[in-house]
Enzyme design. Structure first.
Site, short mmCIF file in Angstrom:
data_model
loop_
_atom_site.label_atom_id
_atom_site.label_comp_id
_atom_site.label_asym_id
_atom_site.label_seq_id
_atom_site.Cartn_x
_atom_site.Cartn_y
_atom_site.Cartn_z
N ASP A 194 19.47 -71.08 -37.69
CA ASP A 194 20.10 -72.25 -36.99
C ASP A 194 21.43 -72.31 -37.38
O ASP A 194 22.30 -72.67 -36.16
CB ASP A 194 19.43 -73.54 -37.41
CG ASP A 194 19.69 -74.63 -36.54
OD1 ASP A 194 19.60 -74.44 -35.27
OD2 ASP A 194 19.81 -75.50 -36.91
N LYS B 186 20.61 -79.34 -44.72
CA LYS B 186 20.46 -80.46 -44.02
C LYS B 186 19.96 -81.43 -45.41
O LYS B 186 19.60 -81.08 -46.40
CB LYS B 186 19.13 -80.63 -43.22
CG LYS B 186 19.52 -79.33 -41.92
CD LYS B 186 18.23 -79.14 -40.84
CE LYS B 186 18.32 -80.34 -40.30
NZ LYS B 186 19.35 -80.57 -39.12
N HIS C 30 26.95 -70.07 -36.18
CA HIS C 30 28.22 -70.88 -36.44
C HIS C 30 28.96 -70.29 -37.29
O HIS C 30 30.31 -70.19 -37.32
CB HIS C 30 27.64 -72.44 -36.69
CG HIS C 30 27.09 -73.14 -35.60
ND1 HIS C 30 27.16 -72.52 -34.27
CD2 HIS C 30 26.12 -73.85 -35.78
CE1 HIS C 30 26.40 -73.48 -33.49
NE2 HIS C 30 25.75 -74.31 -34.41
N ASP D 160 15.79 -83.07 -26.20
CA ASP D 160 17.01 -83.63 -27.14
C ASP D 160 18.38 -82.90 -27.24
O ASP D 160 19.16 -83.74 -27.14
CB ASP D 160 16.37 -83.36 -28.65
CG ASP D 160 17.16 -84.25 -29.70
OD1 ASP D 160 17.00 -85.46 -29.46
OD2 ASP D 160 17.74 -83.88 -30.61
N LYS E 97 29.75 -82.74 -43.44
CA LYS E 97 31.08 -82.38 -43.19
C LYS E 97 30.90 -80.89 -42.80
O LYS E 97 30.03 -80.30 -43.22
CB LYS E 97 32.20 -82.73 -44.18
CG LYS E 97 31.76 -82.31 -45.34
CD LYS E 97 32.62 -82.76 -46.52
CE LYS E 97 32.62 -82.44 -48.01
NZ LYS E 97 33.60 -82.87 -48.80
N LYS F 199 20.07 -84.68 -24.07
CA LYS F 199 20.58 -85.87 -23.80
C LYS F 199 21.76 -86.16 -24.65
O LYS F 199 22.63 -87.16 -24.80
CB LYS F 199 19.58 -86.87 -23.96
CG LYS F 199 18.95 -86.79 -25.18
CD LYS F 199 17.61 -87.74 -25.45
CE LYS F 199 17.11 -87.87 -26.77
NZ LYS F 199 15.88 -88.71 -26.75
#
Length: 417
Positions: A267, A358, A272, A42, A364, A45
């Site tokens: 995650d 999620k 991040h 995933d 955003k 691609k």
């Protein structure tokens, strides 16, 4: 080498690597092979191949120099891999000449991640391409991008080291790119670093966080340190709080097996959002050299006080366990918010609120800097909200100022100039 220890010995890698610091920025020429491991997955691609296509379209990857190899366990042909990724290449360009030419650069090799045969076949395919392209004056460069779970990094790196490193003696190189999550905790991250560090020299290893490639994230240093408008405001005297928010309007969508192992904190937040936090809160680095920026980021993280339990909220969206790849009894959080407090002169008393989730009602990512109330505020009777400076990282990069419920468009930021 002890876990977590990294030694940069200049003499060790100058013999094999062509990017010595004292040589400056010398343009590289010759055959470049980019190998995407996990090519049928995933991440590859949806992200890796589209990113390579954009580099090709912008002229950074030349037809006469580069070739792209996909490697995975799935037994498919070159054309089947091309068909899988074609629909994910830049929207509206599916039938364009650029897409067709790019897809012809891709060759696929199938094999296991822990057996020699597959990597020997991969090396043979790369070597044949290098032989067909190389002249006596060119060097061969091999870049391995691991679009794989961290659990297989060590065995894959061992196979690359044993069977797939460049054979060139004309200044070629082999480099490894690994992306987050780099382990599940400090102990596993240190173990991974030790295992990979025994196989490759530190300058050959690139640990990346793709979030740092976003335009406004890259522009945060310019915004903060080359702008007299913000310099005097960016401190505890003027700022009440900072919110760094990441929202997705979709769930796991079949990727629950991966996500459930890590959760929203590992995650999104610990990589991040912490990277963004560091760029927002750090002091001015001595220069723009990576090591100087890193040093200032580390100082911010060292100044964060332990997080209090009462300042953390965790949640899981309804329907998460309906994903067939998620265990029925999973308690993995899909939403988290927490308050970080930085104990230094600039930020004492200013909460940094990190939120990520999620399956929410919008998609955003924002940095919301809320300023303190204006002394002697003449609009007090009409007040509907606090002054906010908003840096929107995605989906459409923008800078806005919001005061008393009214938003003012400051503009887009073009980082290409």
């Amino acid at each position: 080498m002890a876990a977590g220890e990294w030694h940069r010995e200049k003499g060790d890698y100058l013999k094999n690597e062509s990017f010595a610091e004292d040589k400056g920025n010398v343009p590289e020429t010759g055959c470049l092979s980019i190998i995407v491991l996990g090519a049928s997955g995933d991440l590859a691609k949806k992200k890796t191949f589209p990113a390579l296509f954009n580099l090709y379209r912008q002229g950074f990857l030349q037809l006469n120099e580069v070739h792209i190899f996909g490697y995975a366990r799935t037994k498919i042909s070159d054309d089947e891999l091309r068909n899988r990724i074609q629909g994910y290449l830049s929207s509206g360009n599916e039938g364009s000449e650029d897409v067709s030419k790019f897809l012809q650069l891709i060759k696929y090799v199938s094999g296991s991640y822990d057996a020699a045969e597959g990597f020997q076949a991969l090396d043979k395919a790369i070597s044949e391409h290098e032989t067909s392209r190389n002249s006596s004056e060119e060097s061969s460069r091999r870049l391995f991008y691991l679009a794989l779970p961290p659990s297989v990094y060590p065995q894959v790196c061992k196979m690359i080291k044993n069977y797939c490193t460049t054979k060139s003696d004309l200044g070629g190189w082999t480099r490894i790119v690994v992306e987050k999550p780099f382990g599940k905790d400090l102990a596993s991250a240190e173990e991974l670093s030790s295992q990979i560090g025994e196989l490759f020299n530190e300058p050959q290893i690139y640990r990346i966080d793709h979030y740092l490639g976003k335009e406004l994230v890259q522009n945060l240093l310019v915004l903060r340190f080359a702008n007299r408008f913000f310099l005097p405001l960016w401190n505890r005297d003027n700022i009440d709080n900072v919110q760094i928010v990441f929202r997705e309007d979709f769930g796991t969508e079949g990727r629950g097996g991966y996500f459930d192992e890590y959760g929203i904190i590992r995650d999104i937040i610990q990589n991040h959002l912490l990277q963004v936090l560091c760029l927002v809160a750090m002091e001015k680095p001595v220069s723009l050299k990576p090591e100087h920026i890193r040093d200032e980021k580390v100082k911010v993280l060292q100044s964060v006080v332990p997080i209090k339990d009462e300042e953390v909220v965790l949640g899981q969206y309804e329907g998460y366990r309906d994903d067939p790849t998620v265990p029925d009894n999973s308690n993995t959080p899909t939403f988290a918010t927490m308050v970080l407090r930085i104990h230094n002169e600039r930020w004492e008393g200013v909460p940094f609120i990190l939120k990520a989730g999620k399956a929410l009602n919008s998609r955003k990512a924002d940095i919301r800097v809320q300023f303190k109330d204006v002394p002697g505020d003449i609009f007090k009777s009409q007040k509907q909200g606090r002054n906010e400076f908003v840096i929107r990282l995605q989906p459409s990069e923008a800078i806005l100022h919001e005061a008393y419920g009214q938003a003012t468009w400051v503009g887009n930021v073009d980082c290409s100039k």
